[in-house]
Design a protein around this motif. Sequence first.
Motif, PDB file in Angstrom:
ATOM      1  N   LEU A  80       0.867  -1.169   0.000  1.00  0.00           N
ATOM      2  CA  LEU A  80       0.000   0.000   0.000  1.00  0.00           C
ATOM      3  C   LEU A  80       0.906   1.222   0.000  1.00  0.00           C
ATOM      4  O   LEU A  80       1.921   1.249   0.693  1.00  0.00           O
ATOM      5  CB  LEU A  80      -0.893   0.018   1.243  1.00  0.00           C
ATOM      6  CG  LEU A  80      -2.022  -1.003   1.291  1.00  0.00           C
ATOM      7  CD1 LEU A  80      -2.721  -0.966   2.642  1.00  0.00           C
ATOM      8  CD2 LEU A  80      -3.022  -0.752   0.182  1.00  0.00           C
ATOM      9  N   THR A  81       0.550   2.225  -0.764  1.00  0.00           N
ATOM     10  CA  THR A  81       1.359   3.445  -0.795  1.00  0.00           C
ATOM     11  C   THR A  81       1.029   4.299   0.436  1.00  0.00           C
ATOM     12  O   THR A  81      -0.016   4.119   1.071  1.00  0.00           O
ATOM     13  CB  THR A  81       1.079   4.275  -2.067  1.00  0.00           C
ATOM     14  OG1 THR A  81      -0.269   4.762  -2.007  1.00  0.00           O
ATOM     15  CG2 THR A  81       1.301   3.455  -3.330  1.00  0.00           C
ATOM     16  N   ILE A  85      -2.641   4.585   2.373  1.00  0.00           N
ATOM     17  CA  ILE A  85      -2.772   4.372   3.813  1.00  0.00           C
ATOM     18  C   ILE A  85      -3.315   5.625   4.484  1.00  0.00           C
ATOM     19  O   ILE A  85      -4.174   5.551   5.364  1.00  0.00           O
ATOM     20  CB  ILE A  85      -1.431   3.941   4.434  1.00  0.00           C
ATOM     21  CG1 ILE A  85      -1.075   2.528   3.954  1.00  0.00           C
ATOM     22  CG2 ILE A  85      -1.483   3.986   5.962  1.00  0.00           C
ATOM     23  CD1 ILE A  85       0.289   2.067   4.344  1.00  0.00           C
ATOM     24  N   LEU A  86      -2.833   6.783   4.063  1.00  0.00           N
ATOM     25  CA  LEU A  86      -3.317   8.041   4.634  1.00  0.00           C
ATOM     26  C   LEU A  86      -4.817   8.202   4.378  1.00  0.00           C
ATOM     27  O   LEU A  86      -5.567   8.537   5.292  1.00  0.00           O
ATOM     28  CB  LEU A  86      -2.547   9.230   4.061  1.00  0.00           C
ATOM     29  CG  LEU A  86      -3.003  10.591   4.569  1.00  0.00           C
ATOM     30  CD1 LEU A  86      -2.785  10.715   6.073  1.00  0.00           C
ATOM     31  CD2 LEU A  86      -2.282  11.703   3.823  1.00  0.00           C
ATOM     32  N   VAL A  87      -5.263   7.947   3.166  1.00  0.00           N
ATOM     33  CA  VAL A  87      -6.681   8.105   2.833  1.00  0.00           C
ATOM     34  C   VAL A  87      -7.542   7.154   3.655  1.00  0.00           C
ATOM     35  O   VAL A  87      -8.533   7.568   4.269  1.00  0.00           O
ATOM     36  CB  VAL A  87      -6.911   7.888   1.311  1.00  0.00           C
ATOM     37  CG1 VAL A  87      -8.382   7.745   0.996  1.00  0.00           C
ATOM     38  CG2 VAL A  87      -6.312   9.038   0.530  1.00  0.00           C
ATOM     39  N   VAL A  88      -7.169   5.886   3.697  1.00  0.00           N
ATOM     40  CA  VAL A  88      -7.959   4.907   4.455  1.00  0.00           C
ATOM     41  C   VAL A  88      -7.934   5.253   5.941  1.00  0.00           C
ATOM     42  O   VAL A  88      -8.959   5.181   6.628  1.00  0.00           O
ATOM     43  CB  VAL A  88      -7.460   3.464   4.197  1.00  0.00           C
ATOM     44  CG1 VAL A  88      -8.152   2.469   5.107  1.00  0.00           C
ATOM     45  CG2 VAL A  88      -7.678   3.085   2.734  1.00  0.00           C
ATOM     46  N   SER A  89      -6.784   5.660   6.451  1.00  0.00           N
ATOM     47  CA  SER A  89      -6.668   6.041   7.862  1.00  0.00           C
ATOM     48  C   SER A  89      -7.569   7.216   8.189  1.00  0.00           C
ATOM     49  O   SER A  89      -8.266   7.227   9.202  1.00  0.00           O
ATOM     50  CB  SER A  89      -5.222   6.404   8.213  1.00  0.00           C
ATOM     51  OG  SER A  89      -4.372   5.320   8.039  1.00  0.00           O
ATOM     52  N   LEU A 110      -2.718  -1.738   9.247  1.00  0.00           N
ATOM     53  CA  LEU A 110      -2.729  -1.024   7.973  1.00  0.00           C
ATOM     54  C   LEU A 110      -1.343  -0.465   7.665  1.00  0.00           C
ATOM     55  O   LEU A 110      -0.835  -0.611   6.549  1.00  0.00           O
ATOM     56  CB  LEU A 110      -3.770   0.094   8.035  1.00  0.00           C
ATOM     57  CG  LEU A 110      -4.064   0.866   6.764  1.00  0.00           C
ATOM     58  CD1 LEU A 110      -4.568  -0.045   5.664  1.00  0.00           C
ATOM     59  CD2 LEU A 110      -5.091   1.955   7.048  1.00  0.00           C
ATOM     60  N   ILE A 111      -0.719   0.148   8.647  1.00  0.00           N
ATOM     61  CA  ILE A 111       0.625   0.699   8.467  1.00  0.00           C
ATOM     62  C   ILE A 111       1.619  -0.402   8.130  1.00  0.00           C
ATOM     63  O   ILE A 111       2.527  -0.220   7.320  1.00  0.00           O
ATOM     64  CB  ILE A 111       1.057   1.495   9.718  1.00  0.00           C
ATOM     65  CG1 ILE A 111       0.216   2.770   9.822  1.00  0.00           C
ATOM     66  CG2 ILE A 111       2.549   1.828   9.690  1.00  0.00           C
ATOM     67  CD1 ILE A 111       0.317   3.470  11.169  1.00  0.00           C
ATOM     68  N   PHE A 112       1.429  -1.582   8.710  1.00  0.00           N
ATOM     69  CA  PHE A 112       2.321  -2.716   8.457  1.00  0.00           C
ATOM     70  C   PHE A 112       2.247  -3.165   6.992  1.00  0.00           C
ATOM     71  O   PHE A 112       3.145  -3.839   6.508  1.00  0.00           O
ATOM     72  CB  PHE A 112       1.977  -3.878   9.396  1.00  0.00           C
ATOM     73  CG  PHE A 112       2.965  -5.004   9.357  1.00  0.00           C
ATOM     74  CD1 PHE A 112       4.245  -4.841   9.847  1.00  0.00           C
ATOM     75  CD2 PHE A 112       2.610  -6.227   8.815  1.00  0.00           C
ATOM     76  CE1 PHE A 112       5.160  -5.884   9.804  1.00  0.00           C
ATOM     77  CE2 PHE A 112       3.511  -7.270   8.771  1.00  0.00           C
ATOM     78  CZ  PHE A 112       4.796  -7.093   9.263  1.00  0.00           C
ATOM     79  N   GLN A 113       1.209  -2.766   6.276  1.00  0.00           N
ATOM     80  CA  GLN A 113       1.063  -3.141   4.872  1.00  0.00           C
ATOM     81  C   GLN A 113       1.818  -2.208   3.931  1.00  0.00           C
ATOM     82  O   GLN A 113       1.808  -2.403   2.725  1.00  0.00           O
ATOM     83  CB  GLN A 113      -0.420  -3.188   4.470  1.00  0.00           C
ATOM     84  CG  GLN A 113      -1.234  -4.197   5.239  1.00  0.00           C
ATOM     85  CD  GLN A 113      -0.625  -5.581   5.208  1.00  0.00           C
ATOM     86  OE1 GLN A 113      -0.290  -6.108   4.163  1.00  0.00           O
ATOM     87  NE2 GLN A 113      -0.470  -6.168   6.385  1.00  0.00           N
ATOM     88  N   SER A 114       2.459  -1.194   4.498  1.00  0.00           N
ATOM     89  CA  SER A 114       3.279  -0.312   3.666  1.00  0.00           C
ATOM     90  C   SER A 114       4.705  -0.859   3.617  1.00  0.00           C
ATOM     91  O   SER A 114       5.084  -1.717   4.414  1.00  0.00           O
ATOM     92  CB  SER A 114       3.273   1.115   4.221  1.00  0.00           C
ATOM     93  OG  SER A 114       3.976   1.189   5.432  1.00  0.00           O
ATOM     94  N   HIS A 115       5.474  -0.339   2.704  1.00  0.00           N
ATOM     95  CA  HIS A 115       6.872  -0.747   2.582  1.00  0.00           C
ATOM     96  C   HIS A 115       7.562  -0.482   3.920  1.00  0.00           C
ATOM     97  O   HIS A 115       7.348   0.580   4.515  1.00  0.00           O
ATOM     98  CB  HIS A 115       7.538   0.032   1.457  1.00  0.00           C
ATOM     99  CG  HIS A 115       8.864  -0.513   1.069  1.00  0.00           C
ATOM    100  ND1 HIS A 115       9.990  -0.315   1.825  1.00  0.00           N
ATOM    101  CD2 HIS A 115       9.248  -1.269   0.009  1.00  0.00           C
ATOM    102  CE1 HIS A 115      11.020  -0.908   1.258  1.00  0.00           C
ATOM    103  NE2 HIS A 115      10.593  -1.497   0.148  1.00  0.00           N
ATOM    104  N   PRO A 116       8.372  -1.401   4.410  1.00  0.00           N
ATOM    105  CA  PRO A 116       9.032  -1.204   5.717  1.00  0.00           C
ATOM    106  C   PRO A 116       9.752   0.136   5.858  1.00  0.00           C
ATOM    107  O   PRO A 116       9.764   0.717   6.935  1.00  0.00           O
ATOM    108  CB  PRO A 116      10.022  -2.369   5.793  1.00  0.00           C
ATOM    109  CG  PRO A 116       9.398  -3.441   4.965  1.00  0.00           C
ATOM    110  CD  PRO A 116       8.697  -2.717   3.838  1.00  0.00           C
TER     111      PRO A 116
END
Length: 188
Positions: A80-81, A85-89, A110-116
Amino acid sequence: MDDQHPKSLRVLSIYERLRKGEAISKKREAERFSVNEKTIQRDLDELRAYIAEMFQGLMELEYDRKKNGYVLKKDEEGWLTNKEILVVSKILLESRSLPKEEMDRILKKLIFQSHPQNQRFIQEVIQNERFHYVPLQHNQPLIEIIWELSSAVHTKRIVLIDYKKEGSDAPVARKVKPVGIIFSVKIP
């Protein structure tokens, strides 16, 4: 001790560190687990096969010469970009629909689904909104209730609910056959 137990812990440890974005060196892993490099290579081969089967091209285990180790490469479509993530959050936070504990748990996942490499940044971006999050006053966990109602809709099952009209003191038991779920916040 069972010979498989140390292997399973070793493989899980390697996999978890790969998911966090770490580079895995066969030499360091062999030293860490007191095994030879061929054993670590077999572990990596098993992980490569598992990742290929489970993620079907969205993720691959590859050797990175710059990092001098094996890394988990995720196709950009697999992460997730920060913007997504910002929009969904923001949608979740602005809905104010969930108790703080449920909201925090979902945002963490949700944050864990972004690039580390992006996780810390996106966490900082939504930190202020998380801090000031004020849930609605019902203080009831909703995730399980929403799941059960969705399941009833899908299976066309009748459910028994206690319904309380606004201004009424006593709830009334009702049998309903839900056809969908919507979320609405009544603004005074």
